[in-house]
Design an enzyme around this catalytic site. Structure first.
Site, PDB file in Angstrom:
ATOM      1  N   GLU A 141      -7.333  10.098   2.378  1.00 22.84           N
ATOM      2  CA  GLU A 141      -7.828  10.230   3.754  1.00 22.84           C
ATOM      3  C   GLU A 141      -7.483  11.582   4.375  1.00 22.84           C
ATOM      4  O   GLU A 141      -8.350  12.257   4.917  1.00 22.84           O
ATOM      5  CB  GLU A 141      -7.258   9.089   4.608  1.00 22.84           C
ATOM      6  CG  GLU A 141      -7.644   9.202   6.067  1.00 22.84           C
ATOM      7  CD  GLU A 141      -7.138   8.033   6.908  1.00 22.84           C
ATOM      8  OE1 GLU A 141      -6.433   7.153   6.379  1.00 22.84           O
ATOM      9  OE2 GLU A 141      -7.460   8.018   8.109  1.00 22.84           O
ATOM     10  N   GLU A 155      -3.687  -0.806  16.510  1.00 17.81           N
ATOM     11  CA  GLU A 155      -5.037  -0.253  16.587  1.00 17.81           C
ATOM     12  C   GLU A 155      -6.046  -1.338  16.940  1.00 17.81           C
ATOM     13  O   GLU A 155      -7.021  -1.550  16.238  1.00 17.81           O
ATOM     14  CB  GLU A 155      -5.382   0.467  15.277  1.00 17.81           C
ATOM     15  CG  GLU A 155      -4.420   1.614  14.992  1.00 17.81           C
ATOM     16  CD  GLU A 155      -4.721   2.386  13.708  1.00 17.81           C
ATOM     17  OE1 GLU A 155      -5.319   1.810  12.789  1.00 17.81           O
ATOM     18  OE2 GLU A 155      -4.336   3.567  13.649  1.00 17.81           O
ATOM     19  N   ASP A 202       1.332   8.623   9.502  1.00 16.54           N
ATOM     20  CA  ASP A 202       0.156   8.046   8.865  1.00 16.54           C
ATOM     21  C   ASP A 202      -0.346   8.880   7.689  1.00 16.54           C
ATOM     22  O   ASP A 202      -1.376   9.528   7.795  1.00 16.54           O
ATOM     23  CB  ASP A 202      -0.953   7.896   9.924  1.00 16.54           C
ATOM     24  CG  ASP A 202      -2.098   7.021   9.433  1.00 16.54           C
ATOM     25  OD1 ASP A 202      -1.954   6.404   8.374  1.00 16.54           O
ATOM     26  OD2 ASP A 202      -3.131   6.972  10.123  1.00 16.54           O
TER      27      ASP A 202
END
Ligand code: BDP
Length: 686
Positions: free
Chosen positions: A400, A293, A372
């Site tokens: 998240e 990323e 993820d």
């Protein structure tokens, strides 16, 4: 408020109960066996004194006399007072962080010994005893021999120095503000207590995405503050780690390269690291996100991740430090039209060929799943895939993708599934727990790490019930065999007291919450379907036509990602024989992961007997309804919980119910339109 105290409330116990169990007589005096070099004994003594005073209403006396009377005896097993109380086998069994907790009744004296080979073991033993008292357990015949399953039990903070927390849903950072340390050391100490009470022993205080300011954490001007933070954690037996920027030699050192094989780069890391240890002699080491990323890494120089990790390992080795190197490495700019690239494959493809090439003080940190932190994923095939490399399981406590602490989602059952998963790496029984602790392949280092859900909110976690996830992670890292039920029960008692109705109700709510959340969000393991960037709320195609490798491939015929070896991306083949075969065929693949591994028509019939499309409709109606139900259930506890915590949970549950209905409608409508198949029960779909 009460919520701030979390699992260390030490609420006053009922007088009759105290008498009946003899708590007062055992705990009226604390004798500390003197030992050199045992700073944590002072912490243990203070914790016992404060906890006992709070629960029993009387502060225990401190005494040095272990010859007569009734008392708690705390100390290291090598001390004169505790020496004769255990045998060599037991001392061996508890290792350097374990303890014995044992009641002795002798002619002149009766006492409970809390002993460890080290002062750290004693501290954990003290917290164990306090937990027993707080949950009202009998202590008369106490006989516990305990040790943690793994060496590393770690919390990763994604805190930035401007005070923000990446994926934080509980306020701002407790460590940083405006580019510097915040300096609220009392709060940090309170946090260290909460960690140590559940057996955690390591913390990385800054985000794995290391920006410019945080790169300076290892520079001379910030190290005194790092040292201050480390000293607060040290009081509780916790080692401090820092996330570092792989490009530090350039950004901090003024070199033109960060090439891991360049001698100037190696020298730079060696010198900088030596300076870190001058400030923090027991510094834990570095945590690294590289080539992921948009973070820099060894790929820039044509080197591999073993070269990168070993560079830092070499710098840390003389000081006893370790490198925790993350396996979250994938191409985040891939083309969604190319069905051959598969993000799920990436970690294994990168790291499996490097097995055996990492130095002894390197640990690879592997997310539980290959994607993820979704609501449902299979286990990463690196567990069981790596055999000659230290590894640590990375979980995400911060929610998240699981409701961002506005929704109730007790994650321990999800983690248990990952931990108990059988990789078959050495035949049946080769669980992820054994791979992570190092037991499976006899690795010297290993353990559990998790991304923190802590912030500066008064209740630490935003949602008061989200404390259960932090607590649960610590308990599992200590003892992976604990069940989700046991942990929930324990946490509720510590946090809300032992009223049977409260214990049963909140316990049930916690245990139902992950299944409920899964029902109204992304179905059958396919994942995502969230709004891009912030990841809150439904958006079925939110990540469908971008570059992140996060696709469901829904069209008018069907949905799911073909990850089989025969016709798909081949991901299923990264597992050992038994799980690989199970996932390869749609017949044997478990329903809850079916769309992770297979692309199937909406009319495909699941093991449950329902078609995929009907499953989507049913679970979304059910999930939203059950979210409503949580509000009603909670209301029945009105009057049994202090107003502040009651109201705070209630308002979040109400929000959750509303958002669950939104999820239901968005997902059902999308699939009704795509498939053209109506709900078999004729319910309204918008
Ligand atoms: C993802 C988060 C991102 C993190 C990344 C990571 O969306 O903010 O930086 O994981 O783990 O879940 O590095």
């Amino acid at each position: 408020g009460e919520a701030y105290k979390a699992w260390l409330r030490y609420a006053r116990l009922d007088r009759e109960f105290i008498e009946g169990n003899g708590y007062a007589s055992w705990c009226g005096t604390v004798v500390t066996a003197s030992a050199e070099d045992a700073a944590l004994l002072a912490t243990a003594r203070r914790e016992l004194a404060e906890g006992i005073e709070s629960m029993l209403g009387r502060r225990p006396q401190e005494s040095g006399n272990a010859d007569e009377g009734s008392f708690l005896l705390i100390g290291t097993l090598g001390s004169a007072e505790l020496q004769g109380l255990t045998d060599a086998a037991e001392r061996e069994a508890i290792g350097d962080e374990g303890y014995i907790l044992r009641a002795f009744e002798q002619p002149m004296r009766r006492f409970i010994a809390i002993g460890g080979n080290t002062d750290k073991g004693v501290l954990y033993g003290a917290f164990h005893l306090l937990r027993l008292l707080q949950t009202g357990q009998p202590i008369r015949d106490l006989n516990v021999v305990d040790r943690p399953a793994s060496k590393l039990r770690m919390i990763d903070h994604w805190d930035n120095m401007d005070g923000s927390v990446e994926r934080g849903y509980a306020g701002r950072s407790i460590f940083f503000r405006e580019g510097d340390f915040l300096g609220d050391w009392d709060r940090v100490r309170d946090y260290a207590r909460l960690m140590a009470a559940v057996g955690l022993n390591a913390v990385a205080i800054n985000n794995v995405n290391v920006h410019e300011t945080e790169t300076r954490l290892i520079a001379p001007e910030l190290l005194p503050s790092v040292a201050r933070a480390a000293s607060v954690f040290r009081e509780y037996g916790i080692r401090l780690y820092l996330s570092v920027n792989f490009a530090s030699p350039i950004q901090l050192g003024g070199l033109t390269t960060a090439d891991p094989l360049d001698p100037r780069v190696r020298e730079w890391w060696a010198e900088r690291t030596a300076d870190v240890y001058r400030h923090v002699p027991d510094f834990g080491g570095y945590l690294v996100k590289a080539d992921s990323e948009f973070r820099p890494g060894p790929f820039t120089y044509g080197r591999d991740h073993a070269d990168g990790a070993n560079l830092l390992a070499e710098a840390l080795r003389p000081h006893g430090g370790i490198v925790i190197w993350r396996c979250f490495v994938y191409d985040c700019q891939q083309d969604w039209r190319d069905r051959k690239t598969d993000r799920a494959r990436a970690a294994y493809d990168h790291f499996r060929p490097l097995d055996g090439k990492f130095d002894e003080n390197v640990i690879l940190q592997i997310k539980n799943g290959p994607m993820d932190f979704q609501v449902r994923e299979p286990v990463s095939p690196l567990f069981g895939g790596l055999q000659r490399t230290n590894q640590v399981l990375e979980l995400q406590i911060t929610q998240e993708y699981t409701g961002q602490q506005r929704h109730l989602c007790y994650l321990v059952p999800q983690w248990k599934e990952a931990i108990d998963f059988d990789t078959y790496a050495k035949g049946p029984g080769s669980t992820v727990a054994k791979a992570a602790t190092g037991e499976l392949f006899d690795r010297p280092l290993g353990g559990f790490a998790a991304v923190s859900n802590i912030g500066d909110d008064g209740n630490w976690t935003g949602h008061p019930l989200a404390q259960a996830n932090f607590y649960g992670f610590g308990r599992l890292a200590w003892r992976p065999e604990l069940s989700a039920e046991q942990i929930a029960d324990e946490w509720v008692r510590l946090t809300f007291g032992s009223d049977p109705d409260v214990v049963a109700t909140i316990g049930r709510m916690l245990l139902d919450s992950w299944p409920i959340y899964e029902k109204y969000t992304s179905p059958l393991g396919v994942g995502w379907m969230v709004n891009p960037n912030h990841h809150y709320g439904p958006n079925v195609d939110g990540y469908e036509y971008s570059m992140w490798g996060t696709y469901h491939y829904a069209d008018c015929h069907g949905i799911g990602v073909d990850r089989t070896v025969r016709t798909g991306t081949g991901y299923a083949g990264q597992y050992h024989d038994a799980p690989a075969a199970m996932y390869e065929s749609a017949e044997s693949c478990p329903d809850e992961l079916l769309l992770f591994f297979h692309h199937l028509p909406y009319s495909h019939v699941l093991k449950s007997g329902r078609t995929i499309i009907q499953h989507i409709y049913d679970t979304h109606f059910e999930g939203a309804e059950q979210a409503e139900g949580l509000v009603e259930t909670w209301r029945r506890l009105s009057g049994k919980i202090d107003a502040e915590r009651y109201e705070s949970v209630l308002s979040r549950l109400e929000q959750q119910a509303k958002h669950a209905a939104e999820w239901r409608d968005v997902v059902n409508t999308y699939f009704c339109r795509k498939s053209g198949i109506p709900d078999a029960h004729g319910r309204q779909i918008y």
